[in-house]
Design an enzyme around this catalytic site. Structure first.
Site: not given
Length: 310
Positions: A141-143, A242
């Site tokens: 998962i993204d930062m 996103r």
């Protein structure tokens, strides 16, 4: 002898017909298509155990083994970083990842990642399928996305979880705050995603060259200028939620990559939380589901929006 990094990938029905060089360059961030083509020419890419050419067209459930030459292999160190562990046994560890933590080391960012913390906590008990830079990591998962992520302690568990990911049988539900209220309570976005042709660091809806991406949305609350939604992934492309939300006019609040819309709140990145992760346990074959509570910053934004919406 140069050190190498190994990657083990499995194509699915959405990838059928795609060139192997394009597929690998899309899947492995940081490697150009020309670099991938050289690896293929040098016999460092095997499909179902055999060398192929760069124009090989993928089938469904092809097993792709990639050996990436590394002239300099940075040392990935163990770090005593506290982990919010939701579940752990001899095969898997499920963690609630905080905002701002990168999942695995990459160029210029070799410390303070989830991998560094897992290496300290699990010692040498992490799967090695994805190489020295990504031990135990089967998905990401993204930062600046918070929430549930599972890591695998051995290759048996890794292969089992990866197989579920490839057929989209894992339950992945996110919650997000987005710009603009919805008129419909339920929305499904079925739009292929690929690299942005202008900015390769970004993803974009690409109907010609993108890979199939499907996200299901349920509106939990509408506000004057925003909405609180639950997003369930059917596929798992990079930045999928996103990109999809921005493509339908509902970019994520705080997203500094896919929207120019200003946020009335002081945020670090997008308001996106991986709330629920469910899968069949690799050894017991029992379906298990884990939930990470919405983080405090996220809940504070919701409280303010509800107050202003009265």
């Amino acid at each position: 002898m140069n050190k190498t990094e190994q990657f083990h990938l499995t194509s699915d029905y959405c990838d059928a017909g795609e060139r192997i060089d394009k597929y690998i360059s899309d899947e492995l961030e940081g490697y150009s298509r020309s670099f991938v083509q050289k690896m293929i020419k040098d016999g460092m890419v095997l499909v179902n155990g055999k060398a192929v050419k760069a124009n090989y067209k993928l089938g469904t459930e092809d097993i792709i083994d990639v050996t990436v030459p590394k002239l300099i292999a940075p040392e990935i160190i163990e770090q005593d970083i506290p982990l919010d562990i939701l579940y752990e046994d001899e095969d898997i560890i499920v963690v609630n990842k905080p905002k701002g933590m990168v999942v695995h080391p990459a160029a210029g960012h070799y410390e303070d990642t989830l991998v560094n913390a897992l290496m300290f906590h699990c010692k040498d008990q992490l799967s090695g399928i994805n190489g020295v830079m990504r031990p135990g990591i089967v998905h990401r998962i993204d930062m600046n996305t918070t929430g549930v992520i599972v890591a695998c302690k051995n290759d048996y568990a890794h292969n089992a979880i990866a197989a579920q990911l490839s057929v989209h049988s894992i339950t992945r539900k996110y919650c997000a705050i987005v710009h603009n209220p919805f008129s419909a309570a339920y929305v499904t976005v079925d739009a292929p995603i690929g690299r942005n042709p202008v900015d390769r660091k970004k993803m974009a809806v690409d109907k010609k060259n993108g890979r199939r991406a499907v996200t299901h949305y349920k509106v939990l609350e509408n506000f004057n200028k925003f909405a609180y939604v639950e997003c369930q992934l059917e596929t798992g492309r990079t930045h999928q939620i996103r990109v999809h939300m921005a493509s339908i006019g509902h970019p994520l609040l705080g997203d500094d990559v896919y929207t120019m819309a200003k946020s009335p709140y002081k945020l670090t990145g997008q308001t996106l939380h991986a709330r629920i992760l469910g899968f069949v346990h690799p050894r017991t074959s029992e379906y298990m589901e884990f939930e990470a509570p919405v983080p405090e910053y996220f809940e504070n934004v919701l409280k303010d929006l509800r107050m202003k919406n009265r």
